[in-house]
Design a protein around this motif. Structure first.
Motif, short mmCIF file in Angstrom:
data_model
loop_
_atom_site.label_atom_id
_atom_site.label_comp_id
_atom_site.label_asym_id
_atom_site.label_seq_id
_atom_site.Cartn_x
_atom_site.Cartn_y
_atom_site.Cartn_z
N ASP A 152 1.65 3.92 -3.97
CA ASP A 152 1.09 4.80 -3.02
C ASP A 152 -0.25 4.48 -2.53
O ASP A 152 -0.69 3.22 -2.75
CB ASP A 152 1.14 6.28 -3.84
CG ASP A 152 0.10 6.30 -4.91
OD1 ASP A 152 -0.69 5.42 -4.96
OD2 ASP A 152 0.20 7.34 -5.66
N ALA A 153 -0.79 5.45 -1.56
CA ALA A 153 -1.88 4.93 -0.79
C ALA A 153 -3.00 4.63 -1.77
O ALA A 153 -3.93 3.62 -1.64
CB ALA A 153 -2.30 5.83 0.19
N HIS A 154 -3.15 5.46 -2.79
CA HIS A 154 -4.58 5.17 -3.71
C HIS A 154 -4.42 4.06 -4.51
O HIS A 154 -5.18 3.22 -4.52
CB HIS A 154 -4.63 6.53 -4.64
CG HIS A 154 -5.53 6.35 -5.77
ND1 HIS A 154 -6.83 6.22 -5.55
CD2 HIS A 154 -5.26 6.11 -7.15
CE1 HIS A 154 -7.47 6.13 -6.88
NE2 HIS A 154 -6.66 5.90 -7.56
N ASN A 155 -3.10 3.82 -5.02
CA ASN A 155 -2.96 2.52 -5.62
C ASN A 155 -2.84 1.18 -4.87
O ASN A 155 -3.16 0.15 -5.44
CB ASN A 155 -1.69 2.60 -6.73
CG ASN A 155 -1.76 3.79 -7.77
OD1 ASN A 155 -2.75 3.53 -8.47
ND2 ASN A 155 -1.02 4.68 -7.89
N ARG A 156 -2.17 1.38 -3.94
CA ARG A 156 -2.41 0.29 -2.75
C ARG A 156 -3.81 -0.13 -2.51
O ARG A 156 -3.97 -1.35 -2.62
CB ARG A 156 -1.57 0.66 -1.70
CG ARG A 156 -1.66 -0.26 -0.48
CD ARG A 156 -0.88 -1.67 -0.92
NE ARG A 156 -1.00 -2.65 0.18
CZ ARG A 156 -0.01 -2.88 0.85
NH1 ARG A 156 1.18 -2.55 1.07
NH2 ARG A 156 -0.30 -4.06 1.82
N LEU A 157 -4.71 0.68 -2.59
CA LEU A 157 -6.28 0.63 -2.43
C LEU A 157 -6.69 -0.20 -3.26
O LEU A 157 -7.32 -1.10 -3.29
CB LEU A 157 -7.02 2.08 -1.95
CG LEU A 157 -8.47 1.66 -1.73
CD1 LEU A 157 -8.54 0.72 -0.57
CD2 LEU A 157 -9.22 3.09 -1.66
N GLN A 158 -6.24 0.33 -4.52
CA GLN A 158 -6.98 -0.52 -5.73
C GLN A 158 -6.28 -1.92 -6.02
O GLN A 158 -7.00 -2.93 -6.25
CB GLN A 158 -6.41 0.29 -7.09
CG GLN A 158 -7.09 1.53 -7.08
CD GLN A 158 -6.91 2.46 -8.43
OE1 GLN A 158 -5.92 2.20 -9.14
NE2 GLN A 158 -7.78 3.25 -8.99
N LEU A 159 -5.06 -1.99 -5.46
CA LEU A 159 -4.36 -3.41 -5.70
C LEU A 159 -5.14 -4.27 -4.58
O LEU A 159 -5.26 -5.43 -4.79
CB LEU A 159 -2.83 -3.35 -5.38
CG LEU A 159 -2.04 -2.86 -6.45
CD1 LEU A 159 -0.46 -2.42 -6.03
CD2 LEU A 159 -2.13 -3.82 -7.67
N SER A 160 -5.38 -3.76 -3.23
CA SER A 160 -6.15 -4.71 -2.36
C SER A 160 -7.32 -5.08 -2.52
O SER A 160 -7.73 -6.13 -2.32
CB SER A 160 -5.98 -3.81 -1.09
OG SER A 160 -6.53 -2.78 -0.86
N THR A 161 -8.04 -4.23 -3.44
CA THR A 161 -9.43 -4.42 -3.64
C THR A 161 -9.47 -5.61 -4.66
O THR A 161 -10.31 -6.58 -4.64
CB THR A 161 -10.14 -3.12 -4.45
OG1 THR A 161 -10.22 -2.33 -3.43
CG2 THR A 161 -11.50 -3.68 -4.85
N ALA A 162 -8.49 -5.61 -5.52
CA ALA A 162 -8.24 -6.54 -6.58
C ALA A 162 -7.57 -7.97 -6.11
O ALA A 162 -8.14 -9.06 -6.59
CB ALA A 162 -7.49 -6.08 -7.75
N PHE A 163 -6.77 -7.84 -5.14
CA PHE A 163 -6.16 -8.93 -4.71
C PHE A 163 -6.16 -8.98 -3.04
O PHE A 163 -4.93 -8.66 -2.39
CB PHE A 163 -4.34 -9.01 -5.29
CG PHE A 163 -4.54 -8.87 -6.79
CD1 PHE A 163 -4.44 -10.11 -7.42
CD2 PHE A 163 -4.17 -7.67 -7.54
CE1 PHE A 163 -4.49 -10.27 -8.85
CE2 PHE A 163 -4.22 -7.66 -8.76
CZ PHE A 163 -4.17 -8.95 -9.52
N PRO A 164 -7.26 -9.25 -2.64
CA PRO A 164 -7.37 -9.13 -1.11
C PRO A 164 -6.50 -10.06 -0.27
O PRO A 164 -5.94 -9.61 0.76
CB PRO A 164 -8.69 -9.21 -0.86
CG PRO A 164 -9.25 -10.02 -1.92
CD PRO A 164 -8.57 -9.60 -2.97
N GLY A 165 -6.26 -11.37 -0.99
CA GLY A 165 -5.33 -11.96 -0.18
C GLY A 165 -3.84 -11.59 0.01
O GLY A 165 -3.23 -12.00 1.15
N TYR A 166 -3.44 -11.23 -0.89
CA TYR A 166 -1.91 -10.57 -1.15
C TYR A 166 -2.00 -9.44 -0.13
O TYR A 166 -0.79 -9.37 0.61
CB TYR A 166 -1.52 -10.56 -2.45
CG TYR A 166 -1.27 -11.61 -3.26
CD1 TYR A 166 0.10 -12.48 -2.89
CD2 TYR A 166 -2.02 -12.25 -4.25
CE1 TYR A 166 0.01 -13.60 -3.76
CE2 TYR A 166 -1.63 -13.32 -4.85
CZ TYR A 166 -0.70 -14.03 -4.52
OH TYR A 166 -0.52 -15.33 -5.22
N ASP A 167 -2.75 -8.55 -0.18
CA ASP A 167 -2.89 -7.50 0.88
C ASP A 167 -3.21 -7.91 2.00
O ASP A 167 -2.16 -7.41 2.95
CB ASP A 167 -4.04 -6.63 0.12
CG ASP A 167 -4.09 -5.40 1.35
OD1 ASP A 167 -3.07 -4.76 1.21
OD2 ASP A 167 -5.06 -4.94 1.93
#
Length: 90
Positions: free
Chosen positions: A51-66
């Motif tokens: 979801d949006a909240h968890n996607r933000l956390q993932l994108s912070t940790a893995f910016p290249g994949y995001d």
């Protein structure tokens, strides 16, 4: 994210999107590339399910994949740009 060279060829300027990440995203989307580790494959599945909240956390940790996923899914030539970037590995 993409830039244009002097010859008009579009390239990826985001330093987070490495050739390896581009190849993993392409594989994940069924567009060639190469598979990442089991962790990377599950990470990409988590990006898809988040979801949006968890996607933000993932994108912070893995910016290249995001960044690569966003490019591939939300631009007309994103997959083509990732294919060029993945070929930078060779």
């Amino acid at each position: 994210m993409p830039d244009t060279t002097a010859t008009g060829v579009r390239v990826i300027s985001d330093p987070h999107i490495t050739p390896e990440i581009a190849a993993h995203i392409l594989f994940h989307l069924g567009q060639g590339g190469s598979p990442g580790s089991t962790f990377v494959q599950k990470l990409l599945a988590a990006f898809d399910a988040a979801d949006a909240h968890n996607r933000l956390q993932l994108s912070t940790a893995f910016p290249g994949y995001d960044a690569a996923l966003e490019l591939a899914k939300n631009t007309n030539d994103g997959v083509a740009l990732l294919q060029v970037r993945a070929d930078d590995n060779h």
